[in-house]
Design an enzyme around this catalytic site. Sequence first.
Site, PDB file in Angstrom:
ATOM      1  N   TYR A 114       0.830  -1.204   0.000  1.00 50.90           N
ATOM      2  CA  TYR A 114       0.000   0.000   0.000  1.00 50.90           C
ATOM      3  C   TYR A 114       0.866   1.256   0.000  1.00 50.90           C
ATOM      4  CZ  TYR A 114      -3.295   3.570   1.446  1.00 50.90           C
ATOM      5  OH  TYR A 114      -4.046   4.709   1.505  1.00 50.90           O
ATOM      6  N   TRP A 116       1.186   5.558  -2.086  1.00 52.17           N
ATOM      7  CA  TRP A 116       0.903   6.399  -3.241  1.00 52.17           C
ATOM      8  C   TRP A 116       1.992   6.341  -4.301  1.00 52.17           C
ATOM      9  CZ3 TRP A 116      -2.317  11.261  -3.662  1.00 52.17           C
ATOM     10  CH2 TRP A 116      -3.518  11.124  -2.945  1.00 52.17           C
TER      11      TRP A 116
END
Length: 775
Positions: A114, A116
């Site tokens: 996980y 960005w």
Amino acid sequence: MTHKDTLPLTSTHWGTYRARVSNGKVQELYGFEADADPSPIGRGILDVQDGPTRIDSPMVRASWLEGGPGSHTDRRGTDPFVAVSWNEANQLVANELARVKGAFGNQAIFGGSYGWASAGRFHHAQSQLHRFLNCIGGYTRSKHTYSFAAAEAMIPHVLGSYRAFLDTCTSWDVIRDSTDLLVCFGGIPLKNGQICQGGTGRHIQREGLLAAHAAGVRFVNISPIRSDLLEDLGGDWLAPVPNTDVAIMLALAHTLHIEGLCDRDFLDRYTTGFERFLPYLLGQTDGVPKTADWAAAISEIPAETLRELARRMAAGRTMISVSWSLTRQDHGEQPFWAAITLAAMLGQIGLPGGGFGFGYSATNHIGGQFTVLPGAAFPQARNMMESFIPVARISDMLLHPGAPFDFDGARYSYPDIRLVWWAGGNPFHHHQDLNRMMQAWARPETIIVNEWCWNALAKRADIVLPCTIPLERQDIALTPRDPFMIAMSKLIEPYGQARDDFDIFAGIAKEMGVVDAFTDGRSAEEWQRWIYDETRERARAVAIEMPDYAQFRQDGWFKVDPPAEPTIMLRDFRADPSAHPLATPSGKIEIYSETVASFGYEDCPGHPTWMQPYEWLGEGDGRHPLHLISNQPETKLHSQLDHGSHSRAAKIAGREPIHIHPHDAAARGLANGDIVRVWNDRGACLAGVRIDDSIRAGVVQMSTGAWYDPANPSKPGSLCKHGNPNVLTRDKGTSRLGQGPTAHSCLVEIARFEGTAPPVTAHEPPVILRPASSA
């Protein structure tokens, strides 16, 4: 056109920039000419594009290299690293993957990864990792996001989808023209609106807010932090006790009902279950009417203020904005459900300027008036493994393999993970209770990361594969959340031996005999052309014209025309609910969900409900009297570029600031700039004091993003010298339904740190051993 407008382009999650390059370095980044409000975050990379924090070659933790998988996992974070060649790194990784697959199966590989990562449609680290792992048989994945996991699980039961409405919130143009009152639960923080996942060409949040204000829209900021709404808007500030938003919403709903201000026609036609919810609202099921006086005792907002707000909301066109942060508290499923119920009672859903919106300025695209471009992406192939975890349950998974967990109406078991691979994220930023996570982190036999700098994750890995940064590779900034498509230029050569993720995985795939499956016979440039051409073909099918690939590269950017019709959430549903039903069992807004009720979860009943946060229980002794809000930082995206100049400039003596009300500071004898210890039973960290009368008394605020920096990395529970608030937050799911993070339900105490504060070492690299063969 100015000289700057001819410079090459790059794009990031925080904006698009023109780059001035000389002597092999990017010397300056200028805001894109189409962006009137560029973010200053971008310049933070200039001083860290090279230097000691960059990882210049593949690295292996010394104990792992000497003893093999599982060796001295308690030394992660203290062991030196050994520099190795790419050939050796590829062989080590390939052999370890083959060992884990053969002995334990692919479900023993956790590749949720996980985070960005960076902007760019092709060089998206998580997509590259997932495609590679799928080429070798699959992996255990994670589901949902830390941003709003509780809503991702809950809102489909209420509206039939969450994502469909997240990306189609009523536009700022419509709010400007049609809204009378904008009620902001959790505020509308402009600092968050600097960001848009996948990149952005033009920041719109400040412009949208100011235009609405100029048109006469009134604002109410319901947040413990006054600066969560732009001061220029002159909004009313209601500063509740944190975690009491649902109690406030229920009181507003109660007032609407008893004063005859509720739109029963709307409820009858467009919703189901109100008659099951109403007895709870009136106290007929639990003996507690949810009156304004009841909510006042919980939230400390005066009862008459709440009653008057309900009347104002009913008197004109009202938009209710709910911040994503409201989902990151105990019972985080409830605030969005309660807000939708409140908006339904007002009866303005689907009308211009009315209804609700999910997180205006949570990112830059919320409230945008743009055409959704049907963009293609790097295909990830099929994951043959069914095993998964809710995204915020990683410590539970590692600590309790085989243990059962509930999630969204079903029961599952945690897999037994032997290998973790992370690319493009940093769990030592976004996960809660880092001291507990450190115990969990010692369980896997091998941890591999793709990383460009020596952050807390890289220092706690076994094998570190150095990757490039966006300045060092060509890509395309393309996202359905922004109308701009940017031709990202390769501005400088990769640092040291860094490779882009595609080349990293292609090298390992070659060792494992799956290179053709991974690359599909295409180079990075050919994949980018494929992504563009596929997007262009899809766009043509919906009457969007795009230039050909060569022209796009020559021009540098392209903008999709805005839609002819204004964006109004649920407009079609309101116009004809039979022709445009929601994807719920009833086809309507479900104020009471038979599905959710059937799960039998005591922590998530079948209708919006106020429940006391677990964190409050057992705190009657007052040892930790301050509510900690660990919100998103202003000077970086999550922990990205924490070591850059823009982020460092905002620190106090090198540590993360903690905002405290003057009364609370005086009671503890604190002054601006003091170094303080912040603690509870889970951990402690240092921070720098910033006295701030724009925060509610009894609340302190310290942003996330400071790189984890324990004073003694080998000692569990060691003081974080730098100021990472996640050593304090509780690692508990929002409920058995959503299992989201609950960082904003956190109580602490603070006091001045006595003696000499230990030096911050978060931005220093580990000890690196360089054999003569790799020097």
